[in-house]
Design a protein around this motif. Sequence first.
Motif: not given
Length: 418
Positions: A142-146, A163-164, A180-182, A203-204
């Motif tokens: 799952a990719e979250f946008y913070i 966050f985790l 990954n973190i972008t 993005y995490v």
Amino acid sequence: MMFTMAAAAVAVWLGTVVTILSKSHADRNVYPSAGVLFVHVLEREHFKGEFPPYPKSGDASSDPITFNTNLMGYPDRPGWLRYIQRTQRSDGVLYGSPTAEHVGKPSVIEITAYNRRTFETARHNLVVNIMATEEFPLPYQAEFYIRNMNVEEMLASEVLGDFLGAVKNVWQPERLNAINITSALDRGGRVPLPINDLKEGVYVMVGADVPFSSCLREVESPHNQLRCSQEMEPAISCDKKFRAHFHIDWCKISLVDINKVVPVYITRSEPGTGVLPEFGEYNPPSESLMGRNYFSDFLVTLAVPSAVALVLFFILGYTMCCRREGVKKRNMQTPDIQLVHHGSIQKSTKELRSMSKNREISWPLSTLPVFNPVSGEVVPPIHPDNYETTSMPLMQTQTNLQNQITIPQQRPSGKWYS
């Protein structure tokens, strides 16, 4: 004398070598796992001892230090490794997510620190040994946008751990890893304005070993999809568990089950030898070239369009000059009553124009006598001139009317007098 100079030169050379060696740190080995986020902080404290102390006592942290990182023998870092340093007085961070194809291939990263005050440098090597893991890859990702975080803030161990923990509380997996973190800027995002403490956004991507929870699946409901299409905030029941520290844009969440992803295999052709096949000797054209006749080209490009234009010109001239009806033919086809009306209008127009030339200039109507309809008194004009010499006005005054209309005076209400 020569021996003394040679000894002095050797001492200077040894001092230079010792200085250079003192600027170089020993190699440091790190062992990240494939498919798991790797974060390495370049702390400025490790390099301050290699530079002369700051002249102001008690303020040794004021030296601006920047870092440059590259793969040994290459000008840049590996494709999976990123680097960020927000200011010259903040620590640098190396981060990224290695894949399975990098397992067993150690990478030596050269880290060079620059002191922007003294322009001195210090260097050490970071050996990255990527290890294989049985948990890679985790099947559910799952990719979250913070929205309220910058990438260097999210890379801090405390923030990432919080966050985790929130994701684990919602998802309830047995194994949970940050993959990954972008930064949002790397995804085409815009740099925010420096107002209201706006952040770039990150993005995490996280992975787990159990299917997605019902809370994460809520964003896929038709109602929430409709709200997202209308740029409205979707209704997510577990958003309150993140809202305290993380503002998540649920419309940009991505849920991927890699067990259902169809792999795409790209077949590449075998590279050739790089040598062109044999085509024989090259025969250049002869020096004696045959002449070419351009008369036919002239006829096609100039003569034919000119002839067509000339024919069209004659047709237009004949239509405009030779096909006119004329006044005589028009009068013959016009009824007599219309001609009589037209002649009388012209005659009247000429007569009026001739009369207007002989008529004297009359005074304006505002200067003529004004008749009071109540008292019958004639009020003298504004200009006390003699009006006998003026011609007849266009409208007769009320004094010349034979039958004058008497306007009754207004009487008080209640009584009528006979």
